[in-house]
Design a protein around this motif. Structure first.
Motif, PDB file in Angstrom:
ATOM      1  N   LEU A  18      -2.106   2.192   0.300  1.00 29.58           N
ATOM      2  CA  LEU A  18      -1.514   0.911  -0.106  1.00 29.58           C
ATOM      3  C   LEU A  18      -2.349  -0.259   0.407  1.00 29.58           C
ATOM      4  O   LEU A  18      -2.543  -1.254  -0.300  1.00 29.58           O
ATOM      5  N   ALA A  19      -2.844  -0.140   1.632  1.00 34.39           N
ATOM      6  CA  ALA A  19      -3.677  -1.213   2.186  1.00 34.39           C
ATOM      7  C   ALA A  19      -4.960  -1.357   1.373  1.00 34.39           C
ATOM      8  O   ALA A  19      -5.407  -2.481   1.089  1.00 34.39           O
ATOM      9  N   ALA A  20      -5.561  -0.237   0.975  1.00 34.39           N
ATOM     10  CA  ALA A  20      -6.793  -0.292   0.172  1.00 34.39           C
ATOM     11  C   ALA A  20      -6.524  -0.938  -1.178  1.00 34.39           C
ATOM     12  O   ALA A  20      -7.322  -1.753  -1.659  1.00 34.39           O
ATOM     13  N   CYS A  68       0.571  -8.532   1.364  1.00 30.90           N
ATOM     14  CA  CYS A  68       0.053  -9.837   0.946  1.00 30.90           C
ATOM     15  C   CYS A  68      -1.007 -10.343   1.927  1.00 30.90           C
ATOM     16  O   CYS A  68      -2.007 -10.945   1.520  1.00 30.90           O
ATOM     17  N   ALA A  69      -0.787 -10.090   3.225  1.00 31.47           N
ATOM     18  CA  ALA A  69      -1.775 -10.495   4.220  1.00 31.47           C
ATOM     19  C   ALA A  69      -3.087  -9.745   4.016  1.00 31.47           C
ATOM     20  O   ALA A  69      -4.177 -10.330   4.113  1.00 31.47           O
ATOM     21  N   ILE A  70      -2.989  -8.456   3.711  1.00 24.50           N
ATOM     22  CA  ILE A  70      -4.205  -7.663   3.471  1.00 24.50           C
ATOM     23  C   ILE A  70      -4.903  -8.140   2.203  1.00 24.50           C
ATOM     24  O   ILE A  70      -6.141  -8.209   2.143  1.00 24.50           O
ATOM     25  N   ALA A  71      -4.116  -8.471   1.167  1.00 31.24           N
ATOM     26  CA  ALA A  71      -4.713  -8.994  -0.062  1.00 31.24           C
ATOM     27  C   ALA A  71      -5.442 -10.311   0.210  1.00 31.24           C
ATOM     28  O   ALA A  71      -6.558 -10.539  -0.283  1.00 31.24           O
ATOM     29  N   ALA A  72      -4.820 -11.194   0.989  1.00 31.45           N
ATOM     30  CA  ALA A  72      -5.471 -12.455   1.342  1.00 31.45           C
ATOM     31  C   ALA A  72      -6.736 -12.201   2.152  1.00 31.45           C
ATOM     32  O   ALA A  72      -7.754 -12.900   1.998  1.00 31.45           O
ATOM     33  N   LEU A  73      -6.700 -11.166   2.999  1.00 34.55           N
ATOM     34  CA  LEU A  73      -7.887 -10.799   3.765  1.00 34.55           C
ATOM     35  C   LEU A  73      -8.996 -10.314   2.830  1.00 34.55           C
ATOM     36  O   LEU A  73     -10.183 -10.583   3.060  1.00 34.55           O
ATOM     37  N   GLY A  74      -8.609  -9.600   1.764  1.00 35.26           N
ATOM     38  CA  GLY A  74      -9.585  -9.194   0.764  1.00 35.26           C
ATOM     39  C   GLY A  74     -10.233 -10.390   0.088  1.00 35.26           C
ATOM     40  O   GLY A  74     -11.450 -10.400  -0.162  1.00 35.26           O
ATOM     41  N   CYS A  75      -9.431 -11.395  -0.232  1.00 40.90           N
ATOM     42  CA  CYS A  75      -9.980 -12.625  -0.807  1.00 40.90           C
ATOM     43  C   CYS A  75     -10.962 -13.284   0.156  1.00 40.90           C
ATOM     44  O   CYS A  75     -12.044 -13.731  -0.250  1.00 40.90           O
ATOM     45  N   LEU A 368     -10.946   1.466   1.963  1.00 39.60           N
ATOM     46  CA  LEU A 368     -10.714   0.224   2.706  1.00 39.60           C
ATOM     47  C   LEU A 368     -11.940  -0.157   3.537  1.00 39.60           C
ATOM     48  O   LEU A 368     -12.373  -1.318   3.536  1.00 39.60           O
ATOM     49  N   VAL A 369     -12.500   0.820   4.229  1.00 38.12           N
ATOM     50  CA  VAL A 369     -13.668   0.531   5.079  1.00 38.12           C
ATOM     51  C   VAL A 369     -14.867   0.120   4.222  1.00 38.12           C
ATOM     52  O   VAL A 369     -15.571  -0.852   4.521  1.00 38.12           O
TER      53      VAL A 369
END
Length: 877
Positions: A18-20, A68-75, A368-369
């Motif tokens: 899910l995080a990926a 959502c935090a992980i998605a923002a981190l992806g951005c 993810l990595v």
């Protein structure tokens, strides 16, 4: 119920996956919507704080906020690792010397040279890193040189006639290897993409390899310098790779050695385009190149052997990872193999943590990595194909096997242990009882050993066959979207082809590796493994020849619409989720996956055409010609199909690699007609592929010299049931609501032994009160005849012969009086087209002139009263 029969719990948590997915979603969002990095940083902090606040009160809200935090981190990661900016900064190092002047370059090799011999040409492609660059006329002046570090792809060429003149004594035949230093003089070129929608990002591909410029040099003008520049690890890997390739060509004959090179170590230098296309057509191209599957097969064999030698689980896993890393390092194929190796390490690590059933989490962690290291890899085809296949196997294939074949496979173990039956489900217990009864009766006739081998062996073989077919079907359906997008193929033969090729590859890879290892000790010891490898190769190529000859292998499809792509991804995700739920939902998920794959393959896509007008688009094909004409009634005509200049021996196919992607990007899957204006290679080079891919009803030709290429084109058209229509001056006919008139050459035109520019079919297209003139390569003699006949008057002129001085005379332009002109021309071509004099003549007559080298594909619409240019959204980079 036995634990081995338990289906994965509906409540199984997949945090890493899910995080990926959330991180990938953020990268995708950042690519579509730009915001300053600070905005994404603030969003990350806010959502993370919200997740902590909800952690003990509302678990679902906390999970949503964390994603959502992980998605923002992806951005944020996507903006912080802006590879386009990095590539631009690297390009600035060589920008001052990309002005077309010759420079002297001192450099060292960073990747072993790859030699290709095509026709009479010998070409070696070497990736180098510059040490020092100077203007060629300042090469002896130390103050004229400056230290510069930039990646260059150098093509070193030599020809048979040069060899006869003694070139072989120079560096012309030297194959450059890692660390060697060299000096040469060349004009550096900037990598360019074809400026058409759907074009491959060649420039981005090279930038990913650190290449910022291209150069070409003759072999006898490249000087090999003393010294070494590189690392010991790189030197050892280069030596090992060359030693392996030498052994391969010693152990097997040339055709088999070429395939073994490609499958085992990724060297495709000896693989011809026809072979590559055959593997693509049957959906087994992943076998031909070193991919994640190759790494997985070798890793499985290594791990299995170590475990059979009673090496501990921890040591076996560690040794498997180390040996796989070494293999990836020697193969030197970059990101795809490194991803597969990294994912293998994650999976084996998960096993050691007693999480055998968390394969999806292992996949998610690896993704993810890798995305955190390089966010742009999300848009790489190899990344999508690799993780799509692994996700399909781990997320769909494995749960399906647990629900279907795994209980029966487990039931075949310990058949004499009747005490196990009571712990099994009734149907499995009954299955074991039936096998024992069958074995007892068969044993009376054949003996107990044969009966036991038959009763257990046949079901095991049937289950193994079922599992191979099931995984092949699942992967085939899951990869339908990327196969459509990147290869434009509906690999309907992929299932039977993979059912044969994948098991044989499982035999081939360890056999070839064993043969190579044993050959260092004794060629005699390697003989059995060499024979097994040869048989496996013959089985794979035989299946490909058989299936590749079927018409279904040529089923080409355009890329799907964005909505169809979203639905396909949703179907895949829903299928992965549903297989961890109850039976009804699992069936619904499988149905969703199958339906989405079938829709992607079979659902017609509406072509992007503008009704009620004549469209004329000059496709960017470099220093060649290809024009798409769409009539008011929607009929399509392709005039010329580009090609290499002169007697080219390049394997580059303009029809497959340039024109077809453009047509597919517009949803065009069928052409009504194609026209070859004359028989020069830069006009008909890609036509056979266009005919194969788009199945036109007619091929229009004029009087042409009977060259080998032109004769082959006519034969190919006939073989594909394309009617050949002869055109000549005086022909006037309606086609799709527009009027076509052929102005030249006359019907009694005398062709020469070789094609000539004046053989060109000169055509004018009329629609009500507007007209477009397309003279192809016709020169001033033909232009003078047209002027004398008083024929040409047009609103749009496709400038003749790429803007050469042989055409576009002042008298001709005065007669045509166009408002718009378009020139199909290559960027910084060696002919210096379009000529400044031609541009000046057009400017003096106030003609608005457009060029494909600066604007990419340029289209015009004729509505019957006026002509409107349709410029591309962005010029070619």
């Amino acid at each position: 119920m036995s634990s081995q029969l338990t289906v994965t719990s509906p409540h199984e948590r997949l945090p890493a996956l899910l995080a990926a997915l959330a991180f990938a979603g953020g990268i995708l969002l950042a690519s579509r919507v730009w915001r300053p990095p600070a905005w994404w940083a603030v969003a990350t902090v806010v959502f993370a704080a919200a997740a902590l606040a909800f952690l003990h009160r509302r678990a679902r809200a906390a999970v949503a906020a964390a994603l959502c935090a992980i998605a923002a981190l992806g951005c944020l990661a996507s903006e912080a690792r802006n590879t386009e900016l990095s590539a631009w900064l690297r390009a600035q190092q060589v920008a001052p010397i990309l002005d077309g002047t010759e420079v002297a370059i001192t450099a060292h090799v960073v990747k072993d040279g790859v030699v290709r011999v095509l026709g009479g040409d010998r070409r070696q492609i070497v990736e180098i890193e510059t040490e020092e660059v100077a203007r060629a006329d300042d090469v002896n002046a130390s103050e004229g040189a400056r230290a510069t570090q930039a990646g260059i792809r150098l093509t070193i060429y030599s020809r048979e006639e040069a060899e006869e003149a003694g070139e072989a004594e120079s560096t012309a035949h030297h194959q450059f290897v890692y660390g060697e230093r060299l000096r040469f003089a060349a004009k550096l070129r900037e990598p360019r993409n074809f400026g058409n929608p759907g074009a491959w990002d060649y420039r981005g591909y090279l930038a990913g390899r650190g290449i910022t410029a291209l150069a070409t040099a003759r072999g006898d003008r490249v000087e090999l310098l003393s010294g070494f520049s590189g690392t010991r690890w790189g030197m050892w890997a280069s030596r090992a790779r060359r030693s392996i390739l030498s052994r391969v060509h010693t152990l097997w004959d040339a055709p088999r050695a070429a395939l073994t090179d490609a499958m085992l170590i990724g060297d495709t230098a000896s693989i011809h385009r026809d072979t590559r296309m055959a593997f693509q057509r049957t959906g087994v191209y992943h076998i031909l190149v070193v991919s994640g599957m190759n790494v997985s097969i070798l890793a499985f064999v290594i791990f299995w052997v170590l475990r059979r030698l009673r090496v501990s689980d921890v040591v076996s896993s560690a040794m498997t990872v180390v040996m796989s890393v070494g293999y990836a390092y020697i193969a030197d194929l970059g990101a795809p193999i490194l991803r597969a190796t990294f994912m293998l390490a994650i999976y084996l690590g998960a096993r050691l943590l007693y999480r055998d059933r968390a394969a999806l989490n292992a996949v998610g962690m690896a993704a993810l990595v890798l995305l955190a290291i390089d966010p742009r890899s999300l848009f790489d085809a190899s990344f999508q194909l690799t993780f799509g296949a692994v996700l399909a196997i781990a997320g769909i294939g494995v749960p399906l096997l647990r629900r279907t074949s795994e209980p029966y496979r487990g039931a075949l173990r310990g058949l004499d242990e009747t005490g196990r039956d009571v712990a099994l489900p009734p149907r499995i217990a009954q299955f074991r009882l039936d096998l024992r009864l069958l074995r007892e009766r068969l044993g009376r006739l054949t003996g107990r050993w044969i009966a036991n081998a038959t009763v257990v062996g046949i079901p095991q073989a049937a289950i193994a066959t079922y599992e191979i077919l099931l995984i092949a079907i699942v992967v085939q359906f899951a990869l339908t979207l990327p196969m459509n997008v990147y290869f434009h193929r509906a690999t309907v033969l992929g299932l039977p082809a993979n059912a044969v090729a994948v098991p044989l590859t499982g035999v081939l890879m360890p056999a070839a590796a064993s043969a190579l290892a044993l050959s260092y000790a004794s060629p005699v010891l390697a003989k059995p493994a060499v024979m097994v490898t040869a048989w496996s190769l013959d089985g794979i190529t035989g299946a490909i020849r058989l299936l590749g000859g079927l018409r279904a292998a040529d089923w080409r499809v355009p890329p799907p619409s964005p909505m169809a792509a979203v639905l396909a991804v949703a179907g895949l995700v829903f299928c992965v989720w549903s297989l961890r739920q109850r039976r009804a939902l699992a069936c619904a998920g499988l149905a969703a996956l199958a339906i989405s794959a079938l829709l992607l393959t079979m659902a017609p896509r509406q072509p992007q055409l503008k009704p009620g007008v004549v469209e004329i688009t000059a496709i960017d094909v470099g220093q060649a010609d290809s024009t798409l004409v769409v009539t008011p009634d929607g009929k399509t005509l392709l005039i010329d199909a580009a090609g290499g200049l002169g007697p080219s021996h390049s394997e580059f196919d303009f029809g497959e690699d340039v024109i077809a992607p453009y047509l597919w990007s517009r949803g065009i899957t069928r052409l009504d007609a194609v026209m070859a204006t004359h028989a020069h290679s830069d006009h008909i080079g890609g036509m056979t592929t266009v005919i194969s891919n788009f199945r036109p009803r007619e091929l229009w030709v004029g009087p042409n010299a009977p060259t080998a290429a032109y004769t082959a084109l006519l034969r190919h058209a006939s073989a594909n049931n394309v009617a050949v229509v002869r055109r000549a001056a005086g022909d006037s006919f309606s086609f799709g609501g527009a009027r076509f008139e052929v102005l030249s050459p006359p019907r009694d035109w005398q062709v020469a032994a070789r094609p000539r520019n004046n053989d060109s079919l000169v055509t004018i297209i009329r629609y009500r009160n507007s007209a477009a003139l397309l003279p192809a390569d016709a020169e001033r003699k033909i232009e003078r005849a047209l002027v004398e006949n008083g024929q040409p008057r047009a609103d749009l002129l496709k400038v003749g012969h790429n803007g050469s001085m042989t055409s576009s005379t002042p008298e001709f332009l005065d007669k045509v009086r166009p408002r718009f002109a378009v020139i199909s021309v290559g960027y910084r071509n060696s002919f210096h087209h379009p000529r400044l004099e031609v541009l000046r003549r057009l400017a003096e007559r106030h003609v608005l002139t457009y060029r494909t080298d600066t604007l990419g594909a340029v289209g015009f619409y004729m509505d019957g009263e006026r002509v409107t240019p349709a410029l591309p959204s962005r010029p070619p980079p």
